[in-house]
Design an enzyme around this catalytic site. Structure first.
Site, PDB file in Angstrom:
ATOM      1  N   LYS A 199       0.966  -1.074  -0.148  1.00 30.67           N
ATOM      2  CA  LYS A 199      -0.034  -0.054   0.052  1.00 30.67           C
ATOM      3  C   LYS A 199       0.892   1.221  -0.098  1.00 30.67           C
ATOM      4  O   LYS A 199       1.859   1.410   0.795  1.00 30.67           O
ATOM      5  CB  LYS A 199      -0.749  -0.047   1.467  1.00 30.67           C
ATOM      6  CG  LYS A 199      -1.533   1.283   1.307  1.00 30.67           C
ATOM      7  CD  LYS A 199      -2.739   1.530   0.376  1.00 30.67           C
ATOM      8  CE  LYS A 199      -3.566   3.013   0.634  1.00 30.67           C
ATOM      9  NZ  LYS A 199      -4.334   3.137  -0.643  1.00 30.67           N
ATOM     10  N   CYS A 239      -0.555  11.598  -6.108  1.00 32.97           N
ATOM     11  CA  CYS A 239      -0.343  12.325  -4.714  1.00 32.97           C
ATOM     12  C   CYS A 239      -0.957  13.735  -4.849  1.00 32.97           C
ATOM     13  O   CYS A 239      -0.904  14.468  -5.903  1.00 32.97           O
ATOM     14  CB  CYS A 239       1.023  12.429  -4.052  1.00 32.97           C
ATOM     15  SG  CYS A 239       2.293  12.757  -5.183  1.00 32.97           S
TER      16      CYS A 239
END
Ligand SMILES: CC(C)(C)CCc1c(C(=O)O)[nH]c(=O)[nH]c1=O
Length: 310
Positions: A45, A128
């Protein structure tokens, strides 16, 4: 029948990986992927500096042919994943995924990897967040170029990039011309299709709590977009940059299509979440069946050989 593949000089006995985010957050999940799954490799992850609970629930919802999620980067924190990938006996290669909540955090995480004794593959999640008012980093072409320039001044280990889907051919040209300037190990395309929406008719309500119900779309619905991004980037990226095809894989046929479009490896997210780790064995045997019926013995026999209509 050879289903092996490589990212740079890292060999995988089987081309399948979990998509980052799926069955790869906790030690239990990672050990399960390492020991009990047919996948050839695994991805962690995406890690942030600190442990994160992530967004309030419900933050994942299964759809008729896919999924929608706004998890909010729940993860055990970077130190946990660096320790896991460094200390765990690797029965299969692991890709360490990182996603800072800012460019500064991305650089900090990559400095820590550079300074560590980790020698494996790293993947930077370019979905992001960026500075307020700007789109996610991967949709800010100048921002991505500046960030990659800064990264490769100090980062000398193998580094791949996870990309969101693009939808305009000029955008494929732009991102590929940026990425081709850097010594990337691979590109992993696609991340979920951003900011989708699902409506529950009975309750007349959204299905996710975070972000007023907006969330990334994955699963079968994402296959055409995923195939287009794999194909377009394979056509544009230097051959030195390998491609992990992610998105919409629920059967061996979908995996075959990803490889025809040019994927070196294929990752599976939603389907593994919904079906369990057995999806890897099923999809692997389905792919073998297709290859057998066509007389192919290895992925190289058909990788990137998608035909156009003349
Ligand atoms: C969307 C971000 C939270 C910025 C990154 C983490 C992430 C998430 C997530 O943790 O919400 N979900 C996805 O489908 N893809 C991602 O890359």
């Amino acid at each position: 029948m050879d289903l092996s593949s490589k990212i740079q000089n890292v060999k995988f006995e089987n081309l399948f990986l979990n998509a980052s985010g799926i069955h790869c957050q906790t030690k239990e999940e990672l050990d399960d992927l390492m020991n009990n799954s047919y996948s050839g490799g695994m991805v962690t992850k995406s890690a942030t500096s600190n442990h994160r609970f992530g967004n309030p629930l419900p933050r994942y919802h299964s759809l008729p042919s896919g999924s929608i999620n706004s998890m909010g980067l729940p993860n055990e924190g970077f130190d946990f994943y660096l320790d896991y990938v460094t200390r765990t006996e690797q029965k299969k290669p692991i890709i360490l995924s990182v996603a800072g909540m800012s460019k500064e955090e991305d650089l900090e995480l990559l400095h820590q990897i550079q300074d560590s004794d980790y020698q494996g593959l790293t993947e930077l999640n370019l979905s992001c967040p960026n500075v307020i008012g700007k789109p996610q980093m991967a949709y800010d072409f100048q921002g991505s170029d500046i960030m990659l320039n800064e990264i490769f001044k100090f980062f000398k280990k193998p580094l791949g990039i996870k990309l969101p889907p693009y939808f305009d051919l000029v955008h494929f040209d732009k991102i590929a011309s940026i990425l081709n300037q850097y010594p990337l190990s691979h590109v992993n395309t696609i991340n979920s299709i951003g900011n989708g929406m699902w409506v529950d008719i009975e309750s007349e309500k959204v299905v996710l709590k975070p972000k007023g119900g907006f969330g990334g779309i994955g699963g079968a619905m994402a296959l055409p977009t995923a195939l287009a991004n794999v194909r377009a980037l394979r056509q544009r990226l230097n051959s030195s940059i390998d491609i992990i095809g992610t998105g919409g894989v629920t059967t061996g046929r979908d995996a075959f299509a990803h490889i025809l479009c040019g994927a070196n490896m294929v990752s599976i997210g939603t389907q593994v979440y919904e079906e369990g780790l057995g999806a890897f064995e099923r999809i692997t045997s389905e792919l073998k069946e297709i290859m057998n019926s066509k007389g192919y013995h290895s992925l190289d026999d058909f990788r990137g050989k998608l035909k156009t209509i003349e």
